[in-house]
Design a protein around this motif. Structure first.
Motif, PDB file in Angstrom:
ATOM      1  N   GLY A 168      20.169  59.482  13.338  1.00 54.83           N
ATOM      2  CA  GLY A 168      19.341  58.331  13.015  1.00 54.83           C
ATOM      3  C   GLY A 168      20.046  57.034  13.329  1.00 54.83           C
ATOM      4  N   TYR A 169      19.445  56.242  14.226  1.00 56.29           N
ATOM      5  CA  TYR A 169      20.016  54.958  14.619  1.00 56.29           C
ATOM      6  C   TYR A 169      18.922  53.895  14.611  1.00 56.29           C
ATOM      7  N   ASP A 170      19.314  52.668  15.001  1.00 58.26           N
ATOM      8  CA  ASP A 170      18.309  51.626  15.149  1.00 58.26           C
ATOM      9  C   ASP A 170      17.629  51.766  16.513  1.00 58.26           C
ATOM     10  N   TYR A 195      16.302  63.120  17.136  1.00 56.22           N
ATOM     11  CA  TYR A 195      16.511  61.696  16.843  1.00 56.22           C
ATOM     12  C   TYR A 195      15.360  61.159  16.002  1.00 56.22           C
ATOM     13  N   ILE A 196      15.700  60.374  14.973  1.00 50.96           N
ATOM     14  CA  ILE A 196      14.712  59.716  14.118  1.00 50.96           C
ATOM     15  C   ILE A 196      15.086  58.242  14.022  1.00 50.96           C
ATOM     16  N   HIS A 197      14.141  57.409  14.378  1.00 50.36           N
ATOM     17  CA  HIS A 197      14.372  55.961  14.298  1.00 50.36           C
ATOM     18  C   HIS A 197      14.578  55.570  12.835  1.00 50.36           C
ATOM     19  N   CYS A 198      15.666  54.871  12.547  1.00 52.15           N
ATOM     20  CA  CYS A 198      16.002  54.485  11.174  1.00 52.15           C
ATOM     21  C   CYS A 198      14.821  53.772  10.519  1.00 52.15           C
ATOM     22  N   PHE A 199      14.394  54.272   9.345  1.00 50.39           N
ATOM     23  CA  PHE A 199      13.220  53.723   8.668  1.00 50.39           C
ATOM     24  C   PHE A 199      13.450  52.281   8.234  1.00 50.39           C
ATOM     25  N   ALA A 200      14.673  51.966   7.805  1.00 49.95           N
ATOM     26  CA  ALA A 200      14.963  50.595   7.369  1.00 49.95           C
ATOM     27  C   ALA A 200      14.795  49.613   8.523  1.00 49.95           C
ATOM     28  N   LEU A 205      11.389  45.568  11.533  1.00 50.78           N
ATOM     29  CA  LEU A 205      10.620  45.165  12.712  1.00 50.78           C
ATOM     30  C   LEU A 205       9.167  44.899  12.359  1.00 50.78           C
ATOM     31  N   VAL A 206       8.593  45.742  11.486  1.00 52.91           N
ATOM     32  CA  VAL A 206       7.199  45.554  11.073  1.00 52.91           C
ATOM     33  C   VAL A 206       7.038  44.242  10.312  1.00 52.91           C
TER      34      VAL A 206
END
Length: 270
Positions: A168-170, A195-200, A205-206
């Motif tokens: 998990g990364y940015d 790979y999972i886009h970091c939720f934080a 970004l949202v």
């Protein structure tokens, strides 16, 4: 002599563990004998010795001049020893289980690029555990540099990349790039490391996108930024802002515009 040495070492190590647990600095600005505050490490050791006669007899003025165990070098060695023991405990807890990798990089106060490494795994009791493993200095933030740093770190702690099941990364190109990003380099060696886009980072970004598209929200954050900058740059302005808020709160309480909050005990019905 051996008993005295063990007592001195145990006392110094106890002080080291306490400061590390609380996240407190060790060194002081003036550590001379005439100083009124020699820093957390020396002051805490002095406080400890005054309340423990057994420790008092073997530390500071009662210890040999060449075996005080209070020098900056000894302090660093004890802190590194504690860090090594903690890291070994984390690695032993992971054992041969599958785990995930989370990484983010940032520049520290000394203008050095640091890579924080966190491991996520399921304990033997079925709980999801996240453990900070290390802070690694990297020469640059290119994908290949980060990958080399990960390989060295895994080799140092006897962790196998084949047991990696998540990363998990940015959303930066050097991290999630489809061809040359860190994600792609790891997937070339282990196709099961999803790979999972970091939720934080996704949430950030949202929020930024929504704030830019909504004029009311955008103006609100601009006003907040200006107020914080204007008030935070001056102690007088900050005091005036606090006093204004206090006077307004008192006025609203007197006019019963807001209710006083009181903690009341609720008796259980019989």
């Amino acid at each position: 002599m051996e008993v005295e040495y063990r007592t001195r070492l145990t006392a110094v190590l106890d002080v080291t563990r306490f400061l590390l647990k609380q996240g407190l600095p060790f060194r002081g600005h003036d550590e001379s004998l005439s100083s009124l505050n020699k820093g957390n490490f020396l002051e805490l050791l002095e406080w400890y010795s005054l309340r423990n006669e057994k420790v008092f007899r073997v530390v500071n003025q009662n210890a040999p001049a060449n075996n005080q165990m209070t020098s900056p070098k000894i302090q660093k060695e004890l802190a590194n020893a504690c860090a090594t023991e903690i890291t070994c405990t984390i690695v032993d807890d992971i054992g041969d289980k599958y785990f995930s990798l989370m990484i983010d990089e940032a520049r520290d106060v000394s203008v050095k690029e640091q890579m924080g490494v966190v491991l996520r795994y399921v304990s033997k009791n079925g709980y999801v555990i996240e453990r900070f493993l290390a802070m690694v200095h990297v020469p640059d933030t290119s994908a290949i540099s980060l990958k080399n740093a990960i390989d060295c770190l895994f080799a140092k702690h006897r962790l196998s990349l084949s047991r990696l099941r998540g990363q998990g990364y940015d959303g930066a190109s050097n991290m999630r790039g489809e061809f040359n990003g860190l994600k792609a380099l790891v997937l070339k060696e282990n196709p099961y490391a999803r790979y999972i886009h970091c939720f934080a980072h996704q949430l950030q970004l949202v929020i930024v996108a929504v704030a830019k598209d909504n004029r009311i929200v955008s103006d609100f954050f601009q006003y907040v930024t200006m107020i914080v900058n204007a008030a935070g740059a001056s102690c007088k302005r900050k005091d005036q802002l606090r006093q204004h808020h206090h006077d307004r709160l008192v006025e609203q309480l007197e006019k019963v515009e807001i209710a006083r909050w009181r903690r009341t005990k609720i008796k259980n019905p019989v």
